[in-house]
Design a protein around this motif. Structure first.
Motif, PDB file in Angstrom:
ATOM      1  N   ASP A 121       0.834  -1.211   0.000  1.00 17.24           N
ATOM      2  CA  ASP A 121       0.000   0.000   0.000  1.00 17.24           C
ATOM      3  C   ASP A 121       0.869   1.262   0.000  1.00 17.24           C
ATOM      4  OD1 ASP A 121      -2.230  -1.609   0.113  1.00 17.24           O
ATOM      5  OD2 ASP A 121      -2.495  -1.429   2.281  1.00 17.24           O
ATOM      6  N   SER A 122       1.892   1.266   0.840  1.00 15.24           N
ATOM      7  CA  SER A 122       2.754   2.442   0.955  1.00 15.24           C
ATOM      8  C   SER A 122       3.526   2.709  -0.333  1.00 15.24           C
ATOM      9  CB  SER A 122       3.741   2.264   2.113  1.00 15.24           C
ATOM     10  OG  SER A 122       3.068   2.158   3.347  1.00 15.24           O
ATOM     11  N   VAL A 123       4.076   1.650  -0.927  1.00 15.10           N
ATOM     12  CA  VAL A 123       4.879   1.808  -2.144  1.00 15.10           C
ATOM     13  C   VAL A 123       4.022   2.333  -3.294  1.00 15.10           C
ATOM     14  CG1 VAL A 123       6.102   0.527  -3.951  1.00 15.10           C
ATOM     15  CG2 VAL A 123       6.674   0.157  -1.548  1.00 15.10           C
ATOM     16  N   VAL A 124       2.831   1.773  -3.474  1.00 16.97           N
ATOM     17  CA  VAL A 124       1.951   2.247  -4.551  1.00 16.97           C
ATOM     18  C   VAL A 124       1.578   3.709  -4.323  1.00 16.97           C
ATOM     19  CG1 VAL A 124      -0.323   2.003  -5.614  1.00 16.97           C
ATOM     20  CG2 VAL A 124       1.045  -0.031  -5.108  1.00 16.97           C
ATOM     21  N   SER A 125       1.300   4.049  -3.078  1.00 15.13           N
ATOM     22  CA  SER A 125       0.955   5.443  -2.764  1.00 15.13           C
ATOM     23  C   SER A 125       2.118   6.379  -3.072  1.00 15.13           C
ATOM     24  CB  SER A 125       0.571   5.554  -1.280  1.00 15.13           C
ATOM     25  OG  SER A 125       0.294   6.894  -0.936  1.00 15.13           O
ATOM     26  N   VAL A 126       3.324   5.970  -2.706  1.00 17.49           N
ATOM     27  CA  VAL A 126       4.505   6.808  -2.957  1.00 17.49           C
ATOM     28  C   VAL A 126       4.758   6.949  -4.453  1.00 17.49           C
ATOM     29  CG1 VAL A 126       7.016   6.886  -2.737  1.00 17.49           C
ATOM     30  CG2 VAL A 126       5.622   6.377  -0.752  1.00 17.49           C
ATOM     31  N   LEU A 127       4.612   5.862  -5.199  1.00 16.02           N
ATOM     32  CA  LEU A 127       4.837   5.902  -6.640  1.00 16.02           C
ATOM     33  C   LEU A 127       3.812   6.778  -7.353  1.00 16.02           C
ATOM     34  CD1 LEU A 127       5.759   2.164  -7.290  1.00 16.02           C
ATOM     35  CD2 LEU A 127       7.307   4.125  -7.358  1.00 16.02           C
ATOM     36  N   ASN A 128       2.665   6.989  -6.737  1.00 15.97           N
ATOM     37  CA  ASN A 128       1.628   7.855  -7.309  1.00 15.97           C
ATOM     38  C   ASN A 128       1.768   9.311  -6.852  1.00 15.97           C
ATOM     39  OD1 ASN A 128       0.312   5.971  -8.898  1.00 15.97           O
ATOM     40  ND2 ASN A 128      -1.089   5.329  -7.278  1.00 15.97           N
ATOM     41  N   THR A 129       2.904   9.640  -6.250  1.00 12.02           N
ATOM     42  CA  THR A 129       3.128  11.002  -5.750  1.00 12.02           C
ATOM     43  C   THR A 129       3.018  12.023  -6.879  1.00 12.02           C
ATOM     44  OG1 THR A 129       4.571  10.285  -3.943  1.00 12.02           O
ATOM     45  CG2 THR A 129       4.841  12.545  -4.715  1.00 12.02           C
ATOM     46  N   ARG A 130       2.392  13.156  -6.556  1.00 12.00           N
ATOM     47  CA  ARG A 130       2.284  14.282  -7.484  1.00 12.00           C
ATOM     48  C   ARG A 130       2.974  15.493  -6.862  1.00 12.00           C
ATOM     49  NH1 ARG A 130      -2.157  13.732 -11.079  1.00 12.00           N
ATOM     50  NH2 ARG A 130      -2.548  15.971 -11.047  1.00 12.00           N
ATOM     51  N   VAL A 131       3.684  16.236  -7.669  1.00 13.31           N
ATOM     52  CA  VAL A 131       4.370  17.449  -7.215  1.00 13.31           C
ATOM     53  C   VAL A 131       3.995  18.578  -8.163  1.00 13.31           C
ATOM     54  CG1 VAL A 131       6.595  18.569  -6.882  1.00 13.31           C
ATOM     55  CG2 VAL A 131       6.285  16.196  -6.185  1.00 13.31           C
ATOM     56  N   GLY A 132       3.474  19.645  -7.589  1.00 16.21           N
ATOM     57  CA  GLY A 132       3.055  20.764  -8.433  1.00 16.21           C
ATOM     58  C   GLY A 132       1.956  20.371  -9.399  1.00 16.21           C
TER      59      GLY A 132
END
Length: 335
Positions: A121-132
């Motif tokens: 769960d954590s890895v998928v969430s991190v990989l879906n990170t958005r910046v700006g």
């Protein structure tokens, strides 16, 4: 000997022209002292504005590149953080899963499998990170998350492995889902673009190409290893401890391999970061040189302008004083 003198009207016109010229000089020197720039650029460039226009165009271009460099810095530093977080998760998981795969303790195996599910769960969430507002790992598709949720991927894979009776069968199904051309991961797991992100223009000659996406093999292997361990947590092959241990060992080996690949990816991003930093310094130095060259053309000598300003003010005051005195002259004062 006869003398020639100006008439009253001529004298008046001469005084008006002199006063007007002094006032213009006063405005000129006031402007130069206040702004630090020459008031008459045409005179400063001898009527040829081409060099000045070229300098200003280059300075504006560097300003635009400065924004792109800043954006590239933010993007790469954020991507580095994401890969670092993923690396930390799988480093911990691979060691724990390898250790528990040699244990004949159902409770410990269950704890490690549950921990792997949380890490997924954590890895998928991190990989879906958005910046700006931009997704980091979706390639050219920056407007949406590059991966389906961990729950969606797990639900699809669980349905496929329900009929398997041993670890080898489960591992094959999971491997096909992640790695087969047109398989489940490519159709339902990875939602980003097949095209890489458009390179960042750092200056006229250099670009920063960031080609790391969530469908890279290192990411597929990371997710595959965590999914294998998570399937044990979901009860796949429940009751057959030896087969579950084989699944956990395979998960551990897959994660170890992906950790090496992600470390390589982080080194690649680090190289890009270094390039961006070097270009930023070079752009800054070039901008300084261009500004200095422009300053040589347009900047006034403030000390000279201040001296001329004081001199002009005194000249104008003298004109006003003489004019005032002349206006009060009467013939009776001299009779």
């Amino acid at each position: 000997m006869n003398s020639i003198s100006y008439g009253d009207l001529a004298s008046s016109l001469k005084n008006m022209r002199l006063t007007s010229q002094v006032k213009q000089n006063l405005e000129r020197y006031n402007y130069e002292v206040a702004s630090g720039q020459k008031s008459d650029l045409r005179e400063a460039v001898s009527g040829d504005f081409t060099p000045l226009a070229s300098l200003e165009r280059s300075i504006r271009s560097l300003g635009a590149y400065s924004s792109a460099v800043t954006e590239a810095e933010l993007f790469t530093s954020s991507l580095q953080s994401v890969l670092g977080a993923v690396s930390d998760q799988i480093s911990d998981a691979s060691a724990n899963l390898l250790a528990v795969s040699d244990m004949d303790q159902p409770m410990t195996i269950g704890v490690m499998a549950r921990d792997a599910r949380g890490k997924l769960d954590s890895v998928v969430s991190v990989l879906n990170t958005r910046v700006g507002g931009r997704a980091l790992m979706g390639g050219a598709a920056t407007g949406s998350a590059p991966l389906a949720s961990s729950n969606e991927m797990m639900a699809e894979i669980e349905a496929l492995v329900l009929g398997e009776v041993d670890a080898a069968g489960v591992i094959t199904v999971v491997d096909d889902w992640f790695n087969a051309v047109g398989g489940g991961f490519e159709t339902n797991g990875y939602l980003g673009s097949q095209n890489d992100l458009t390179p960042f223009a750092l200056n006229e000659n250099q670009r920063a190409a960031i080609d790391i996406k969530a469908d890279d093999q290192s990411i597929r292997d990371t997710l595959k290893g965590l999914v294998l361990a998570s399937l044990v947590n979901e009860g796949i092959l429940e009751g057959d401890l030896s087969e579950q241990r084989l699944m956990l060992r395979s998960a551990s080996e897959t994660l170890m391999s992906s950790e090496v690949a992600i470390t390589t990816a982080r080194a690649h991003v680090g190289t890009i970061e270094n390039t961006i930093s070097e270009v930023k310094m070079a752009n800054s130095a070039e901008g300084y040189v261009l500004e200095m060259a422009k300053s040589e053309i347009v900047s006034a000598d403030v000390y000279d302008s201040a001296a001329f300003l004081a001199q002009t003010q005194a000249q104008l005051e003298m004109i006003y004083t003489i004019t005032a005195r002349l206006s009060r002259m009467k013939l009776s004062d001299y009779l």
